[in-house]
Scaffold this motif. Structure first.
Motif, short mmCIF file in Angstrom:
data_model
loop_
_atom_site.label_atom_id
_atom_site.label_comp_id
_atom_site.label_asym_id
_atom_site.label_seq_id
_atom_site.Cartn_x
_atom_site.Cartn_y
_atom_site.Cartn_z
N LYS A 139 52.24 -35.57 61.26
CA LYS A 139 51.77 -34.74 60.09
C LYS A 139 52.22 -33.12 60.33
O LYS A 139 52.15 -32.36 61.30
CB LYS A 139 50.29 -34.42 60.26
CG LYS A 139 49.52 -33.60 59.18
CD LYS A 139 48.18 -33.37 59.09
CE LYS A 139 47.58 -32.40 58.14
NZ LYS A 139 46.17 -32.17 58.11
N ASP A 198 48.53 -26.93 61.98
CA ASP A 198 48.45 -28.20 61.36
C ASP A 198 49.66 -29.16 61.06
O ASP A 198 49.90 -30.08 60.60
CB ASP A 198 47.87 -28.05 59.87
CG ASP A 198 46.85 -29.01 59.40
OD1 ASP A 198 46.41 -29.82 60.14
OD2 ASP A 198 46.72 -29.13 58.13
N THR A 250 46.80 -33.78 63.00
CA THR A 250 45.51 -32.68 63.04
C THR A 250 44.67 -33.52 61.83
O THR A 250 44.98 -32.48 60.89
CB THR A 250 46.02 -31.39 63.23
OG1 THR A 250 47.08 -31.03 62.17
CG2 THR A 250 46.59 -31.01 64.75
ZN ZN Z 1 45.23 -30.27 57.28
#
Ligand code: ZN
Ligand code: BES
Ligand code: ZN
Length: 495
Positions: free
Chosen positions: A263, A286, A373
């Motif tokens: 991600k 993130d 995350t």
């Molecule tokens: Zn996120």
């Protein structure tokens, strides 16, 4: 920077000899070191209690400027992680003294009933990772990392583990690479730039890459990635890093391909479902899954890993704006399934499913692992130091948990209850990205992903907790931890 040394300890010249001391057992096999410890323990002030230290200056031996005795506690509590922590703490302490080189005396693994590579590997790893300083954005660089850490051991071990220092250093370099990407502020790593930075690092290795830009994402119908990126001026990308040792050779019979998906949300403001202000700055982390996957691929290439591994990395910035996706919007994913965006802050699962569907179609992997995350709920469930593993393949989950034990990048297997899938029902689309209940939302997030993996053996690792530390740890400074690189390298090495 890492070395193994053996021979006569009294003849080794060093700025500091570091000696780990156990509270209730002799753990060294070198008689010279054991007698040094005995003498020091006679003072009674130093007992080897965990984290107790004594520093001696100009000890009798003219080869050593200092000796640092470092307590590591009771024998029954000592494991590999104790040695990572010990080596990390010593390294940090001696950096503060402005040293450039140290020798750490390794204990005799037999005396601890531990494996040689586990003990020596942990010391090397803790020292190398503890030596990393993130001061890129400080005008004044206050501390300088050590140039050399040598680990002293007997000649038999030094010979059998001669390749360990360089291998450990390569893996730690991968971890540090991921850490630096994670700690980097979001204004310096918006999608296009972050992708270029990963490509720049990958180009130096035996990796091929391709990038799908906004136009290519549109042509391919990657509606989920595009929907998350819609609010930002910096448009999304899909990066593919391919490590393929079969490329110029005849592939072996048991050839294998594993896909890693990471991600890469370079900043998660929440989008129109804007996050509250407190700690929003931490959402620069993130993209930790992306950082770990890219750094793992680079490390695999450096280690000349035996089978093909492909990194598939969706990179977006999740921002509110007049062009941003709205709650209630319905989008079409690459798989063809339609998704109602119940919440724009549940963006990770949207970018992951387009990446995963694409990976399955293009690479037909024997296994696929995504690292993300993904949910605050996973941090609530397992705390900040343990990742959640979700898999429909019990053996894969077990192997991940086992690698977590070995590397101390701890993972815990979580359930994937079929009957919770009903919480993802949408009145208007094929599925909703938001669960209808707020309970168990790390699980419903994983169940959402599972709807897009077809029959590929797959595991999802939620690293929302351990990817980032607000405060400095024993062998990791504040910021990105690089969690996942050591874990994946161990896992893939055993596959
Ligand atoms: Zn996120
Ligand atoms: N990036 C966050 C998850 C996160 C939280 C990572 C804390 C690291 C630390 C993710 O995109 C998110 O916002 N998840 C929401 C999901 C919810 C809207 C269903 C969450 O966890 O609250
Ligand atoms: Zn979010």
């Amino acid at each position: 920077m890492l070395k193994l040394l053996s021979g006569e300890i009294g003849k080794q010249k060093t700025q500091c000899l570091v000696v780990p001391v156990c509270e209730n057992a002799g753990i060294h096999d070198d008689p010279a070191i054991s007698s040094l410890i005995e003498e020091t323990m006679q003072i009674k002030e130093f007992t080897g209690k965990k984290d107790d230290t004594v520093m001696l200056y100009n000890p009798a031996n003219d080869k050593w400027e200092r000796i640092l005795f470092f307590g590591i506690g009771k024998r029954e509590n000592i494991d590999a992680e104790s040695f990572r922590n010990f080596a990390g703490k010593c390294t940090k302490q001696l950096i503060k003294k402005e040293l450039s080189e140290i020798i750490i005396c390794a204990p005799d693994p037999q005396k601890l009933e531990m494996k040689e590579d586990a003990v020596l590997g942990a010391i090397l790893e803790g020292a190398c990772l503890g030596n990393h300083i993130f001061d890129k954005y400080k005008k004044e660089k206050k501390e300088k990392p050590l140039k050399t850490v040598s680990v002293f051991t007997n000649s038999k071990i030094a010979k059998s583990l001669r390749l360990l220092p360089s291998r450990t250093e390569t893996i730690c370099k991968g971890t540090v690479l991921a850490r630096e990407w994670v700690s980097m502020p979001s204004n310096e790593k918006r999608p296009d730039r972050f992708v270029r930075s990963m490509v720049k690092a990958a180009e130096k290795e035996d990796l091929s890459f391709s990038i799908l830009d906004e136009k290519a994402l549109k042509q391919n119908g990657m509606g989920a990635i595009l929907a998350v990126g819609a609010g930002s001026r910096s448009k999304p990308r899909l990066l593919i890093l391919d490590y393929n040792p079969y490329k110029n050779k005849k592939a072996p019979k048991n050839k294998k391909t594993v896909v890693l998906v990471g991600k890469g949300v370079t900043f998660d403001s929440g989008g129109i479902n804007l996050k509250p202000g407190s700690s929003m700055d931490e959402m620069k982390m993130d993209m930790s899954g992306a950082a770990s996957v890219a750094a793992t691929l680079i490390t695999l290439a450096r280690l000349k890993h035996k089978f093909r591994v492909v990194g598939v990395i969706p990179v977006v910035e999740n921002m509110p704006s007049g062009d941003a996706s709205r709650p209630g919007d319905i989008i079409k994913s690459y798989s063809g399934k339609t998704i109602e965006i119940g919440n724009t802050d549940a963006e990770g699962r949207l970018i992951l499913i387009d990446a995963m569907s694409y990976a399955i179609k293009m690479f037909k992997p024997d296994a696929m692992i995504d690292m993300a995350t993904l949910t605050g709920a996973c941090v609530v469930a397992l705390g900040e130091k343990i990742a959640g593993v979700f898999s429909t393949d019990a053996q894969l989950a077990k192997d991940i948990v086992a690698s977590g034990e070995t590397t101390a990048e701890r993972c815990w297997a979580m359930p994937m209850p079929e009957d919770y899938k009903k919480f993802l029902k949408s009145e208007f689309a094929d599925i909703n990205n938001m669960s209808s209940t707020r309970y168990g939302s790390a699980i419903t997030a994983a169940l959402f992903l599972s709807e897009f993996v077809e029959d590929t053996p797959w595991a999802h690792i939620d690293i929302a907790g351990p990817a980032y530390y607000k405060k400095s740890q024993d062998y990791c400074g504040a910021g990105g931890s690089g969690f996942g690189v050591r874990l994946l390298i161990d896992l893939l090495g055993n596959m």
